[in-house]
Design a protein around this motif. Structure first.
Motif, PDB file in Angstrom:
ATOM      1  N   ALA A   1       0.885  -1.172   0.000  1.00  0.00           N
ATOM      2  CA  ALA A   1       0.000   0.000   0.000  1.00  0.00           C
ATOM      3  C   ALA A   1       0.913   1.209   0.000  1.00  0.00           C
ATOM      4  N   ASN A   2       0.494   2.254  -0.655  1.00  0.00           N
ATOM      5  CA  ASN A   2       1.360   3.421  -0.832  1.00  0.00           C
ATOM      6  C   ASN A   2       0.622   4.679  -0.421  1.00  0.00           C
ATOM      7  N   PRO A   3       0.539   4.900   0.902  1.00  0.00           N
ATOM      8  CA  PRO A   3      -0.261   6.026   1.385  1.00  0.00           C
ATOM      9  C   PRO A   3       0.410   7.370   1.075  1.00  0.00           C
ATOM     10  N   ASP A   4      -0.423   8.353   0.984  1.00  0.00           N
ATOM     11  CA  ASP A   4       0.013   9.729   0.824  1.00  0.00           C
ATOM     12  C   ASP A   4       0.635  10.178   2.153  1.00  0.00           C
ATOM     13  N   PRO A   5       1.821  10.757   2.123  1.00  0.00           N
ATOM     14  CA  PRO A   5       2.395  11.258   3.378  1.00  0.00           C
ATOM     15  C   PRO A   5       1.543  12.392   3.949  1.00  0.00           C
ATOM     16  N   LEU A   6       1.620  12.576   5.249  1.00  0.00           N
ATOM     17  CA  LEU A   6       1.004  13.760   5.863  1.00  0.00           C
ATOM     18  C   LEU A   6       1.569  15.009   5.204  1.00  0.00           C
ATOM     19  N   PRO A   7       0.743  16.018   4.985  1.00  0.00           N
ATOM     20  CA  PRO A   7       1.281  17.277   4.465  1.00  0.00           C
ATOM     21  C   PRO A   7       2.405  17.759   5.388  1.00  0.00           C
ATOM     22  N   GLY A   8       3.523  18.093   4.795  1.00  0.00           N
ATOM     23  CA  GLY A   8       4.668  18.541   5.586  1.00  0.00           C
ATOM     24  C   GLY A   8       5.779  17.527   5.710  1.00  0.00           C
ATOM     25  N   MET A   9       5.483  16.269   5.413  1.00  0.00           N
ATOM     26  CA  MET A   9       6.518  15.248   5.642  1.00  0.00           C
ATOM     27  C   MET A   9       7.692  15.410   4.680  1.00  0.00           C
ATOM     28  N   ALA A  10       7.443  15.841   3.462  1.00  0.00           N
ATOM     29  CA  ALA A  10       8.562  15.992   2.526  1.00  0.00           C
ATOM     30  C   ALA A  10       9.518  17.078   3.031  1.00  0.00           C
ATOM     31  N   ARG A  11       8.978  18.031   3.744  1.00  0.00           N
ATOM     32  CA  ARG A  11       9.833  19.052   4.384  1.00  0.00           C
ATOM     33  C   ARG A  11      10.499  18.469   5.632  1.00  0.00           C
ATOM     34  N   LEU A  12       9.694  17.792   6.474  1.00  0.00           N
ATOM     35  CA  LEU A  12      10.230  17.245   7.716  1.00  0.00           C
ATOM     36  C   LEU A  12      11.406  16.307   7.441  1.00  0.00           C
ATOM     37  N   TRP A  13      11.201  15.376   6.480  1.00  0.00           N
ATOM     38  CA  TRP A  13      12.266  14.404   6.221  1.00  0.00           C
ATOM     39  C   TRP A  13      13.566  15.107   5.815  1.00  0.00           C
ATOM     40  N   ALA A  14      13.434  16.159   5.029  1.00  0.00           N
ATOM     41  CA  ALA A  14      14.640  16.873   4.595  1.00  0.00           C
ATOM     42  C   ALA A  14      15.306  17.553   5.791  1.00  0.00           C
ATOM     43  N   TRP A  15      14.516  18.235   6.595  1.00  0.00           N
ATOM     44  CA  TRP A  15      15.072  18.915   7.765  1.00  0.00           C
ATOM     45  C   TRP A  15      15.747  17.917   8.714  1.00  0.00           C
ATOM     46  N   GLU A  16      15.107  16.769   8.873  1.00  0.00           N
ATOM     47  CA  GLU A  16      15.695  15.769   9.763  1.00  0.00           C
ATOM     48  C   GLU A  16      17.050  15.310   9.222  1.00  0.00           C
ATOM     49  N   ALA A  17      17.121  15.114   7.921  1.00  0.00           N
ATOM     50  CA  ALA A  17      18.397  14.697   7.328  1.00  0.00           C
ATOM     51  C   ALA A  17      19.462  15.780   7.541  1.00  0.00           C
ATOM     52  N   PHE A  18      19.089  17.024   7.298  1.00  0.00           N
ATOM     53  CA  PHE A  18      20.063  18.098   7.524  1.00  0.00           C
ATOM     54  C   PHE A  18      20.491  18.132   8.986  1.00  0.00           C
ATOM     55  N   ALA A  19      19.548  17.915   9.894  1.00  0.00           N
ATOM     56  CA  ALA A  19      19.875  17.918  11.320  1.00  0.00           C
ATOM     57  C   ALA A  19      20.940  16.879  11.641  1.00  0.00           C
ATOM     58  N   HIS A  20      20.885  15.759  10.922  1.00  0.00           N
ATOM     59  CA  HIS A  20      21.862  14.689  11.170  1.00  0.00           C
ATOM     60  C   HIS A  20      23.130  14.868  10.335  1.00  0.00           C
ATOM     61  N   GLY A  21      23.223  16.013   9.644  1.00  0.00           N
ATOM     62  CA  GLY A  21      24.485  16.309   8.973  1.00  0.00           C
ATOM     63  C   GLY A  21      24.503  16.144   7.475  1.00  0.00           C
TER      64      GLY A  21
END
Ligand SMILES: [Zn+2]
Ligand SMILES: [Zn+2]
Ligand SMILES: [Zn+2]
Lengths: 651, 651, 651
Positions: free
Chosen positions: A326-346
């Motif tokens: 199943a391929n659910p639609d991410p919550l609005p904002g997740m494409a931003r969150l995931w990027a920010w989280e990656a930047f946070a980890h360097g």
């Protein structure tokens, strides 16, 4: 390089007269890096020797004019159909003995030396043609090694290679017989050319036979990568060579491959990864549209180590994908969150996959920053926001070094897969459970390879389930004066997959006076409560020796024991037990902790603490002592929200 | 022809001196039609060329003397063992690359042209010998095409045929590359003979590669049938040529095969079909001994269309069968109910399978009208009762034409199997859910093929999940002035399995101003409630455009929208949602409805309304305004009961 | 021979200078019997013809000096790698057509006559070299025939053998066609060499085709064993030839193999066997660390019959094993309990597997009497205790003959696997359910083969699910004047796998006037309550005839009927129903019963009654009238405890 967003782009999929406007829009979004070319071989060389590199140079010209840096992927994950006419035996053979066919991707055998030479040839051609292009920002080797179960091949080429590898390793057949324990079931070999691949046997093969085949196969991936790396670096030593790893594909040793990489990258698809994980059903429901709140973070920290400190997200999920059940639609904002989280980890770069959803072919249901009708998709706006926020905050530097470290080891992945003893116990799941427990308190964690030589600078180091000691780790623990946590199974085997003479964990008595005398493995659903909270499950060890009991279960079996600052955990635990163990170590090590709402995680980079809310409801953050002003978001963090706060002192 | 009951009979299984009494008893029961011969090749031609047709002529003589009409089956589903000596490569190859062996049935490859010629030869022999027999009532071609997964073969014969078919379809390899989108992963072909079958690839093939192979394979079934049809019709143009389809085997296009048939028939085994269906566990329990109350009806309506209005049940379950995981005894009365229901939907003949349970071989546990010890089984008496009731009521004519129609499309079956995107979403299940919702109110429904050119005469037409528009349907909807319901996924692909340029549902804006901008697919068990009742599940679409919102879910996502009399459903729903949608359309269309107890269904034919009670308890019927006298049963309808009521005006 | 404990020992795994102390310690423990050699071929013959038997003779010398009797295993389960160079086609082929490779064990095809000759050769060599060794106490042929699914091979060798076997059995192809019912789907054969193995067909083959292949395959195992037996007995007629059977591997007929054995033995691994059984989840939890309380006992009684009264445990689980999904530690005391239980059922020897856990190879996680570091494991002390208790009690003689008997038939195992009709119904599970119900009351039970000619001496005989009558059983029941219980399916087929002419159970009317007219098979989870308690499940029969109804279900369908002292059970039942049926028969037969606490079981041997407590809590025994003094333990029997009580009269 300051953190930047990127995108994956396939000029060969679109009319050439769209390229200019695409590139201009990329610049508008704030994109700095564009990956191209990794599946384009049939357009670069439509028939053998007929090289058509002009279109790619033109595409790089267009992108370069917008100030974009181009990462060129070598197209070796998708050899054209005519290559199979040249090398019919380059197709891999699966464990059931079936030759896999052309018609999708990754249709090659890492053991096939003829194809390895073809891969060198096309890499050389690209290097010759593009190395001096002003837009060139780096290289990607191949694409997602191991994806779709392609690390192992049971082909004649693999058989030849394996026999030679064994001969190189063991020297004589007598030495192999001795090391493998072939005496057990009359499995002695007279000659190396009698050894078969470990598939299609009547019952299981020798564990070391299987493990050696996995080591051999992993080595072929590393050798394949080295060929490309050497060519690419020779021409432009200044440009990074990168590979995009897939986190779930641990059949080869990512550390080893990264010996010939400048930067590690990985492809992050959080929602599908949760769906195929071992997480319980309630976690899968709670984070259906977000992904597991600790899984991407774990891999961020892991690939930072794999990449010797430098890492990217090469492919970032931008919306629903196509490959899960199943391929659910991410919550609005997740494409931003995931990027920010990656930047946070360097992360240096987070590159969205892909610029525009393809209206055709296998991945036509995979979202992009644009829809197939060229209109922007929701992630387009989220990516733009991230670019603006990066610029506004000026975040930079590197990820703060965590004071807690965990050892993650590919050989242990393989070993416990070869010899589960308790179905359901998995090395990776066990390591990540401990990771999550430490992260719960806002502590930054480092992941270490089994070749780590020193633990200097850490307050706590955990070796959660290492199958066999390396010389490096033995040295590191003997010199370490922090708190050391060893998990069940650690040190329970030799490198030859036998019991060590003094049994596991096989440490000098002065370090830890402990022997694992027996293993009690349990079916899923059977739990043994631990006094004080939590339960042992799947794996329990019974021990003897002089270590002090810290926790024991209701049957009086020691669960956590210690000798000085060395702790040994005898069981795999449920979430509550793993948390108790982590908490105990944190308290022993006197480490300060943060109080963080459920679903929220944080990480420190470059003097900022970045909070992300994986939960489906808003939460309220408590400002920590070291925090000053909010620079993105605030204390009230919505679902899928990001809050960035400046720290009093750089992290 | 007035409705009649029939039976399947195997004279070759029984001593010749039983034939007379068997035939006499058939006549006593009221049987009119007897199917014979479809597995008898080895008795007709024990060794190559040694033809032994006398016994069959004698059997037809015996049956004919009792006034029975004989349907002769061509025996091509069971070529004798010696045929494999002649054509070793006529055996099909499965998707795993394994050649399937002799020893059961359907052991041939539709692509094998040598066997196709053998099939013509034996058909010609039978036609020559039997065409003028006075008892001959028609022909059956082969038996259950596609059964046991025999539509697809991955053999050299199939490979050759597929390449030729592609060349015929696309003309040039460049055209194929363009249509298929081979650029995606360097899958471009240089020549047609480089194209492989779509099995055993590393990961999924191009969706259109897979779909074209399914189209090719379906075409081979149609071509195979045409060979027999042409021979049989040449000799006796007046006699019907029939095939007995299996409803669950949708791998080939039954409409296409029926282009060379006079009558469609299908083999109805309601209990096992429910067991293997997607119905929820509670439905499986409630109807364990009856079968799903809407499934047989759906197929009755479907094969009426497949057969251009003429259809039979060639094999009717008479008691427990042998092939399901569990094979429960039907409720007493079901063998009668199933037959009556088929007649209600317009069946010309309902033929029980089989006259006598065989005491040997694969189907020895499959009940018949008699037990293996020659005593009558319960269905014997039920069949007799049906024959008497048919005679007594004098029911005839055709099934009343329903004013609601649903499009059922085989290509959509294949397309959504090739590209599920949401595991668990199935085209057929989705169509049948809507069918059941309309039937709940006693409304007669028609099933339409995707080649339907006009919707004239219907109040409501539903196109529940059509993968790609046909020219015919585009024309039909543009001319239609009734209520049109389009389901999720409808029109979301082109015939080349790509996104249409304007995205799905790909209709002119004046008809429906709507674009599906995103798909949100959900794992089973996750439901999104719809305001007012029911839930979306598995498949949700997010849309944009000017259509008016009729229903929306709790997240505010539109679920049913309309523009004039065109409605679009954006989701697959649970039973409650599908019912609400059907009810809404019925109300909009101002159609009168009946009130029917739970478990009861009805259908109108020839001036009678036939009620059947699938439930396990008795129910009380309310007499409708158009109903006059009960001619079979009454208002109080027992479990497995049948009530036939005369209508004021013929239906 | 008085009951004795033994051990499995692998001198080739350990330095020769450990042998003396190992042997001395064995003697200290009280071990009398040592099995060696069964996997040692590559050490006995490292290259073809290079025989190295000295080390084995020296090992036997060492063991013999401690008074130990040595059982030498022929090493034919593990042919060395060079054997495959000689006979590449000796490797078996699985049902998917894949040749299985070298690298584990049991890599040979029972149909390969070349390997059969090699097996004779090495047996002759061992016999020549060791027959006169003073320490030799007997022989074991091969090891665990059939383990890992090795009874069936789908190889060219098997095909040749099967065709010849069929020709011998049927004489003419016409006779085979007649017996098999090939007419059904045109499956007639013209010649024997047209018949294929029953794998890889399009759908199921003829049931008798499959069953004959199973009979053929079983015969090959017996023939293989006979070759070795004949050689070994020729040299030393006085020494027993033994094979160690695996209870779960019923693909071949253990009775037939035992035609050329002096003693039957089996390998008892209670915990893993419960895990893979059909027992309900709550039983698996309750006995997780003990194994099913009736399963080992059943096999003890079974192999006593297989061995013509003489039987051993050749391998006794001593702790956690390595091969199940989960491998829990047994409760302390179980290694003692299991041995005592075996002795209670008449075992001559209980041999623990193995002396010392191997630190290497496939079974390195399998516990032994010692740990890999040479320290004693818990079972060491339990084995020693058993040896002491055996000596102290002086128990001897044979197992008391039970007055209840159950027929267990391998052909029925195969037949109901070939034709399940109700998925989940298994012959063995059904037989063991009845066994457990009788044992609940402390009654000793005998297991009978289908070749039993008389039931003299039994009060109750049950034939729970026999597929087809043998002449012997027909005779036995006609002469029997005790109570006879026939289960569902009994006598429902002929030996040719057809319905008998008068239908099942196919008995003369004067014995039982009953016909099974219909079978109603049910999916798991559907139960039909029986009036008075218990439920029918999976399998229900509807009957006709004059037998008297004893129990009926809530639908009024007879469940237990009787005619004189013959009872017929029409259904498979849940535990409660099976218990009611057993209780009813016991009451009818006026048999005295014991009252035994839950989890406790007992058996009588040599004037002693031995109680074992499989439960996880202590229980209190009630002293029965015939019991005098407790000689081991007492009335208060702890978890995993053993109580031995002297009887007033020898049993
Ligand atoms: Zn990717
Ligand atoms: Zn059929
Ligand atoms: Zn064993």
């Amino acid at each position: 390089m300051n953190p930047a967003i990127g995108v994956c782009y396939y000029p060969e999929h679109w009319p050439e007269d769209w390229w200019e406007s695409d590139a201009a829009r990329m610049a508008e979004v704030g994109i700095k890096v564009v990956r191209i070319g990794e599946f384009a071989w049939s357009k670069l060389e439509p028939t053998p020797g007929d090289l058509q590199l002009d279109w790619m140079i033109r595409a790089m010209d267009v992108l370069g004019r917008q100030g974009l840096q181009v990462i060129v992927g070598t197209p070796t994950a998708t050899p054209p159909r005519w290559m199979i006419d040249k090398h019919p035996d380059m197709l891999a053979v699966d464990a059931q003995g079936r030759r896999k066919g052309f018609g999708s991707r990754r249709h090659y055998d890492f053991s096939h030396l003829g194809y390895r030479e073809e891969s060198a040839r096309i890499t050389r051609i690209l290097s010759d043609a593009l190395s001096d292009h002003p837009a060139l920002g780096g290289w990607q080797t191949d694409n997602e090694y191991g994806c779709h179960g392609t690390t192992y091949s049971y082909s004649p080429a693999a058989l030849d290679g394996f026999r030679l590898w064994l001969e190189n390793k063991y020297g004589t057949i007598a030495a192999l017989n001795q090391a493998w324990g072939t005496v057990f079931w009359s499995m002695d070999y007279n000659r190396f050319d009698q050894i078969e691949l470990p598939n299609l046997t009547v019952t299981e093969v020798l564990p070391i036979h299987d493990l050696d085949f996995r080591r051999y196969s992993s080595d072929q991936v590393a050798a394949f990568n080295k060929v490309q790396y050497d060519i690419l670096k020779a021409a432009r030593p200044d440009l990074p060579v990168i590979h995009n790893f897939m986190s779930r594909y641990t059949e080869f040793d990512h550390y080893d491959v990264a010996e010939t990489l400048d930067v590690a990258s990985w492809d992050s698809y959080p929602i599908g990864h949760l769906a195929v994980s071992d997480e319980p059903e309630e976690t899968k429901r709670a984070y259906l549209r977000q992904g597991d709140p600790d899984n991407a973070a774990f891999h961020h920290d892991h690939y930072r180590t794999v990449g010797h400190g430098r890492w990217w997200i090469m492919e970032q999920q931008p919306g629903p994908v196509n490959w899960a059940q199943a391929n659910p639609d991410p919550l609005p904002g997740m494409a931003r969150l995931w990027a920010w989280e990656a930047f946070a980890h360097g992360a240096e770069v987070v590159s969205y996959f892909r610029w525009r959803q393809a209206p055709f072919a296998q991945e036509q249901m995979h979202a992009g920053l644009h829809r197939p009708d060229r209109e922007p998709a929701p992630a387009y706006f989220e990516a733009k926001q991230v670019a603006e926020e990066l610029a506004a905050t000026g975040i930079g530097g590197t990820a703060a070094k965590g004071r807690i470290a965990l050892v993650f080891d590919y050989q242990s992945e393989w070993a416990w897969d070869v010899q589960p003893q308790a179905a359901g116990f998995k090395h990776g799941t066990h390591v990540r459970a401990l990771y999550a427990a430490f992260r719960k308190h806002g502590l930054d964690v480092e992941i270490l390879s089994p070749k780590t030589k020193t633990f200097d600078g850490f307050d706590i180091v955990a070796i959660p389930g290492l199958f066999a000691w390396t010389d490096e780790l033995r040295e590191a623990i003997s010199d370490f004066d922090g708190h050391l946590l060893l998990g069940p199974r650690t040190g329970s085997k030799t490198q030859n997959f036998s019991f060590p003479a003094r049994l596991g964990p096989d440490l000098p008595q002065n370090l830890l006076d402990l022997k694992v005398s027996r293993v009690d493995s349990l079916p899923p659903g059977i739990e043994v409560p631990v006094k004080g909270g939590g339960s042992a499950r799947l794996w329990r060890e019974k021990i003897e020796g002089g270590a002090e009991v810290v926790m024991e279960d209701v049957e009086g079996v020691p669960v956590l024991v210690s000798q000085g600052k060395v702790f040994y955990l005898t069981a795999s635990g449920d979430r509550a037990l793993m948390q108790r163990v982590a908490d105990y170590l944190i308290a022993e090590a006197n480490m300060p902790v943060l109080t963080i709402p459920a679903g929220v995680r944080c990480r420190v980079r470059g003097g900022f603490r970045i909070y992300v809310n994986y939960g489906a409801t808003a939460q309220m953050l408590t400002k920590a002592d070291d925090e000053t002003a909010y620079v993105v978001g605030g204390a009230d963090i919505p679902a899928a929200g990001v809050t960035v706060v400046k720290l009093a002192t750089a992290g």
